[in-house]
Design a protein around this motif. Structure first.
Motif, PDB file in Angstrom:
ATOM      1  N   SER A 165       0.883  -1.169   0.000  1.00  0.00           N
ATOM      2  CA  SER A 165       0.000   0.000   0.000  1.00  0.00           C
ATOM      3  C   SER A 165       0.919   1.217   0.000  1.00  0.00           C
ATOM      4  N   PRO A 166       0.382   2.435  -0.113  1.00  0.00           N
ATOM      5  CA  PRO A 166       1.267   3.602  -0.076  1.00  0.00           C
ATOM      6  C   PRO A 166       2.066   3.735   1.221  1.00  0.00           C
ATOM      7  N   THR A 167       1.609   3.061   2.286  1.00  0.00           N
ATOM      8  CA  THR A 167       2.263   3.198   3.588  1.00  0.00           C
ATOM      9  C   THR A 167       2.909   1.908   4.091  1.00  0.00           C
ATOM     10  N   GLN A 168       2.813   0.834   3.313  1.00  0.00           N
ATOM     11  CA  GLN A 168       3.349  -0.461   3.741  1.00  0.00           C
ATOM     12  C   GLN A 168       4.171  -1.092   2.617  1.00  0.00           C
ATOM     13  N   ARG A 169       5.336  -1.595   2.995  1.00  0.00           N
ATOM     14  CA  ARG A 169       6.226  -2.280   2.061  1.00  0.00           C
ATOM     15  C   ARG A 169       6.181  -3.774   2.389  1.00  0.00           C
ATOM     16  N   ARG A 170       6.314  -4.647   1.366  1.00  0.00           N
ATOM     17  CA  ARG A 170       6.323  -6.095   1.604  1.00  0.00           C
ATOM     18  C   ARG A 170       7.539  -6.726   0.948  1.00  0.00           C
ATOM     19  N   ILE A 171       7.897  -7.892   1.469  1.00  0.00           N
ATOM     20  CA  ILE A 171       9.012  -8.653   0.920  1.00  0.00           C
ATOM     21  C   ILE A 171       8.676 -10.129   1.026  1.00  0.00           C
ATOM     22  N   ASP A 172       9.101 -10.895   0.033  1.00  0.00           N
ATOM     23  CA  ASP A 172       8.967 -12.350   0.072  1.00  0.00           C
ATOM     24  C   ASP A 172      10.281 -12.926   0.582  1.00  0.00           C
ATOM     25  N   CYS A 173      10.223 -13.535   1.761  1.00  0.00           N
ATOM     26  CA  CYS A 173      11.396 -14.167   2.373  1.00  0.00           C
ATOM     27  C   CYS A 173      10.916 -15.381   3.158  1.00  0.00           C
ATOM     28  N   PRO A 174      11.576 -16.525   3.031  1.00  0.00           N
ATOM     29  CA  PRO A 174      11.159 -17.692   3.807  1.00  0.00           C
ATOM     30  C   PRO A 174      11.602 -17.590   5.265  1.00  0.00           C
ATOM     31  N   ASP A 175      10.846 -18.223   6.132  1.00  0.00           N
ATOM     32  CA  ASP A 175      11.277 -18.491   7.516  1.00  0.00           C
ATOM     33  C   ASP A 175      11.318 -17.285   8.446  1.00  0.00           C
ATOM     34  N   LEU A 176      10.787 -16.129   8.043  1.00  0.00           N
ATOM     35  CA  LEU A 176      10.791 -14.976   8.954  1.00  0.00           C
ATOM     36  C   LEU A 176       9.543 -15.056   9.836  1.00  0.00           C
ATOM     37  N   SER A 177       9.611 -15.942  10.819  1.00  0.00           N
ATOM     38  CA  SER A 177       8.471 -16.239  11.684  1.00  0.00           C
ATOM     39  C   SER A 177       8.551 -15.423  12.966  1.00  0.00           C
ATOM     40  N   GLY A 178       7.725 -15.771  13.947  1.00  0.00           N
ATOM     41  CA  GLY A 178       7.676 -15.043  15.212  1.00  0.00           C
ATOM     42  C   GLY A 178       9.054 -14.827  15.808  1.00  0.00           C
ATOM     43  N   GLY A 179       9.297 -13.627  16.302  1.00  0.00           N
ATOM     44  CA  GLY A 179      10.594 -13.250  16.857  1.00  0.00           C
ATOM     45  C   GLY A 179      11.381 -12.355  15.925  1.00  0.00           C
ATOM     46  N   THR A 180      11.037 -12.382  14.635  1.00  0.00           N
ATOM     47  CA  THR A 180      11.759 -11.538  13.685  1.00  0.00           C
ATOM     48  C   THR A 180      11.160 -10.134  13.600  1.00  0.00           C
ATOM     49  N   SER A 181      10.050  -9.873  14.295  1.00  0.00           N
ATOM     50  CA  SER A 181       9.523  -8.511  14.335  1.00  0.00           C
ATOM     51  C   SER A 181      10.611  -7.555  14.801  1.00  0.00           C
ATOM     52  N   GLY A 182      10.672  -6.403  14.167  1.00  0.00           N
ATOM     53  CA  GLY A 182      11.689  -5.413  14.499  1.00  0.00           C
ATOM     54  C   GLY A 182      12.977  -5.576  13.723  1.00  0.00           C
ATOM     55  N   SER A 183      13.091  -6.667  12.950  1.00  0.00           N
ATOM     56  CA  SER A 183      14.314  -6.906  12.184  1.00  0.00           C
ATOM     57  C   SER A 183      14.607  -5.739  11.247  1.00  0.00           C
ATOM     58  N   PRO A 184      15.872  -5.315  11.165  1.00  0.00           N
ATOM     59  CA  PRO A 184      16.207  -4.224  10.256  1.00  0.00           C
ATOM     60  C   PRO A 184      16.076  -4.649   8.799  1.00  0.00           C
ATOM     61  N   TRP A 185      15.559  -3.743   7.974  1.00  0.00           N
ATOM     62  CA  TRP A 185      15.538  -3.882   6.519  1.00  0.00           C
ATOM     63  C   TRP A 185      16.627  -2.948   6.013  1.00  0.00           C
ATOM     64  N   LEU A 186      17.722  -3.520   5.522  1.00  0.00           N
ATOM     65  CA  LEU A 186      18.898  -2.733   5.167  1.00  0.00           C
ATOM     66  C   LEU A 186      19.009  -2.572   3.659  1.00  0.00           C
ATOM     67  N   ALA A 187      19.045  -1.326   3.222  1.00  0.00           N
ATOM     68  CA  ALA A 187      19.242  -0.988   1.813  1.00  0.00           C
ATOM     69  C   ALA A 187      20.612  -0.352   1.680  1.00  0.00           C
ATOM     70  N   ASP A 188      21.533  -1.035   0.997  1.00  0.00           N
ATOM     71  CA  ASP A 188      22.913  -0.551   0.873  1.00  0.00           C
ATOM     72  C   ASP A 188      23.514  -0.208   2.227  1.00  0.00           C
TER      73      ASP A 188
END
Length: 197
Positions: A133-156
């Motif tokens: 959506s205009p305010t939400q980004r998504r990514i397809d990645c396997p295995d990012l289950s409970g506990g990965t909330s807050g994980s950094p999304w690093l661009a360069d």
């Protein structure tokens, strides 16, 4: 990058966070929904196999958006927190910190690093993102289950988001979300990163 625990390492980790650059060298970024109990939350950077090689750091202050506090708006599911010094040493001086980068292209490629609650080592996934959506980004990645909330999304090598937002970051391990880091997130970061006065 490291894991968030309740009180100490014995309780098990429940979210992921990352150190970001700041004037006082003491700020971490995570999802706002990871900091419901900041008084008892501690951060263990570099956590692996039950060990905290860089120590355990207690949170001292949390910056979240008013719309998160008032209504848990998923578009504001990002937080910046400060951590206490250890023997006069600041966390960024020990482990370094990521710069913060807003205004990323819709299809930016990011690397996500996070700790599933069932593992004692982080997972890594790199892929192109897309706007859900205009305010939400998504990514397809396997295995990012409970506990990965807050994980950094690093661009360069710069923080472009954290795992959270829509559906608390996602309801299936294969698809994850991040609130788009815009003006509100940048303001929260500045509040945390630049000391008052």
């Amino acid at each position: 990058m490291g894991a968030l625990f309740a009180d100490d390492l014995d309780g098990g980790h429940f979210c992921t966070a990352a150190v970001v650059r700041s004037a006082d060298r003491d700020v971490i970024a995570t999802a706002a929904h990871c900091l419901d109990h900041p008084d008892t939350t501690v951060f263990a950077p570099g956590y692996r196999d039950g060990e905290a090689p860089y120590g355990v750091w207690r949170l001292t202050d949390v910056n979240v958006a008013p719309d998160w506090t008032d209504g848990r708006n998923p578009d504001d599911d990002i937080a910046f927190a400060t951590v206490a010094r250890q023997d006069g040493v600041r966390i960024e001086d020990v482990v370094g910190g990521f710069p913060v980068a807003t205004e990323q292209p819709d299809d930016v490629t990011v690397t996500v690093l996070g700790y599933p609650s069932t593992l004692d080592a982080p997972l890594r996934c790199s892929n192109a993102t897309g706007l859900f959506s205009p305010t939400q980004r998504r990514i397809d990645c396997p295995d990012l289950s409970g506990g990965t909330s807050g994980s950094p999304w690093l661009a360069d090598g710069a923080l472009a988001g954290v795992l959270g937002g829509y559906e608390g970051g996602g309801t299936v391990p294969e698809v994850s979300y991040s609130a788009v880091m815009g003006d509100q997130a940048l303001e929260l970061y500045r509040e945390a990163a630049v000391p008052a006065g």
